[in-house]
Design a protein around this motif. Sequence first.
Motif, short mmCIF file in Angstrom:
data_model
loop_
_atom_site.label_atom_id
_atom_site.label_comp_id
_atom_site.label_asym_id
_atom_site.label_seq_id
_atom_site.Cartn_x
_atom_site.Cartn_y
_atom_site.Cartn_z
N THR A 84 0.67 -1.24 0.17
CA THR A 84 -0.06 -0.04 -0.05
C THR A 84 0.80 1.45 -0.01
OG1 THR A 84 -0.20 -0.16 2.57
CG2 THR A 84 -2.01 -0.97 1.09
N GLU A 143 -2.24 5.26 3.26
CA GLU A 143 -3.40 4.91 2.36
C GLU A 143 -4.46 4.31 3.30
OE1 GLU A 143 -2.41 2.45 -0.82
OE2 GLU A 143 -4.12 1.00 -0.32
N GLU A 144 -4.11 3.20 4.08
CA GLU A 144 -5.07 2.60 4.72
C GLU A 144 -5.76 3.59 6.04
OE1 GLU A 144 -4.21 -2.02 4.88
OE2 GLU A 144 -2.53 -0.99 5.33
N LEU A 191 -8.55 5.59 4.64
CA LEU A 191 -9.47 4.97 3.82
C LEU A 191 -11.08 5.57 4.74
CD1 LEU A 191 -10.02 2.66 1.90
CD2 LEU A 191 -10.09 1.11 3.63
N TYR A 248 -11.22 2.60 -2.32
CA TYR A 248 -11.06 1.35 -2.99
C TYR A 248 -12.03 1.22 -4.02
CZ TYR A 248 -7.30 0.23 0.21
OH TYR A 248 -5.96 0.32 1.20
N THR A 256 -7.90 -7.72 4.90
CA THR A 256 -8.45 -6.64 5.69
C THR A 256 -8.99 -5.54 4.93
OG1 THR A 256 -6.15 -6.02 5.76
CG2 THR A 256 -6.68 -6.95 7.57
N GLN A 257 -8.76 -5.21 3.43
CA GLN A 257 -9.47 -4.27 2.78
C GLN A 257 -11.11 -5.12 2.36
OE1 GLN A 257 -7.11 -3.12 -0.33
NE2 GLN A 257 -5.39 -2.78 0.93
N PRO A 262 -12.76 -5.60 6.68
CA PRO A 262 -11.84 -4.82 7.75
C PRO A 262 -11.85 -5.58 9.07
CG PRO A 262 -13.15 -3.28 6.40
CD PRO A 262 -13.67 -4.67 5.90
#
Length: 284
Positions: free
Chosen positions: A113, A117-118, A121, A127, A221-222, A225
């Motif tokens: 990533t 980024e995460e 989110l 995404y 996890t994307q 989550p």
Amino acid sequence: MKYDVIIVGAGPAGCSAALTARQRNLKTLVLYNAEGAMEKAHRVDNYPGMPNVSGKEFVKITREQLVEAGAELRKGLVQKIMPVGGSFSCLVENDIYEASSIILACGTARVKTLKNEEELLGQGVSYCATCDGMFYRGKTVIVVGAGGESVEEANYLAELATVKYCPERKHDISGLNDSITVIDDKPLSIEKSAEGMKLVCDKSEHVADGIFVIRPAIAPTQLLPELEVKDGSVYVDKDMATNVKGVFAAGDMVGQPLQVAKATGEGNIAALSAAKYIKQAEND
Ligand SMILES: Cc1cc2nc3c(=O)[nH]c(=O)nc-3n(C[C@H](O)[C@H](O)[C@H](O)COP(=O)(O)OP(=O)(O)OC[C@H]3O[C@@H](n4cnc5c(N)ncnc54)[C@H](O)[C@@H]3O)c2cc1C
């Protein structure tokens, strides 16, 4: 239409899970996207009953077998799994499929990533163009694309917003809509600034209202989550149950050894556990 089980992945783990799910008479949908590890194996010599088989051949035979057994097989990247009141909705590009239980058999797609980024989110980073595109109607967005559906998704966003496209790695961008500006620089990180979301590249910086990161692979996890991950692998108990009730996982994504025989065995256990879970839920 609602399925009993949706299996994400059609490598050895997913195919095995599908065969057992059908034996238990579960209404089964199997979704797969790009080639998994199995299709990259030139030759597998240690799987019983299939001497000298190539990975591609193994996948072809087992996919045919699961379709013959009555499972549905569809190509499409699962982008998000959402628990909704005791069942699950799976977002697959522009479609949503529903099921009582999920078996994750996604292999080990390592997703690198961008910095922050995460963490960002849902706060300007998305995404999923289909899910969040409408929030950016008449605004400016940057799409960080890595191939697969990313060009198509950027074109969809260009119908709603002003789009810049930043290729994360080399891929064919000839299909990009003419209205889209290409950022020819390596993306490194995302920052939240007073002007909006900032994409920091190697030699330049770009600000927009939102940033979409569209890759052909999705980290577990994307996808979901809530999923517990330990040392890079999805955590499961001996029944292949994850920490999310109704969600099971099997194969390379749950850890070592990364082997076909282990993946098929775990797929079998995951399907039996899903069948048990569905029966219990019906009786509750
Ligand atoms: C070069 C090579 C040689 C190997 N040789 C051997 C060997 O000789 N013996 C042995 O036992 N093992 C071998 N392996 C390991 C073996 O291939 C893996 O252990 C096995 O493929 C794991 O199966 P899996 O179903 O867990 O994952 P995979 O085979 O990786 O399948 C993952 C599936 O998930 C799908 N997927 C992932 N994310 C999504 C998403 N978001 N939406 C939809 N679909 C998704 C993919 O499209 C794919 O269908 C080898 C591996 C490689 C790379």
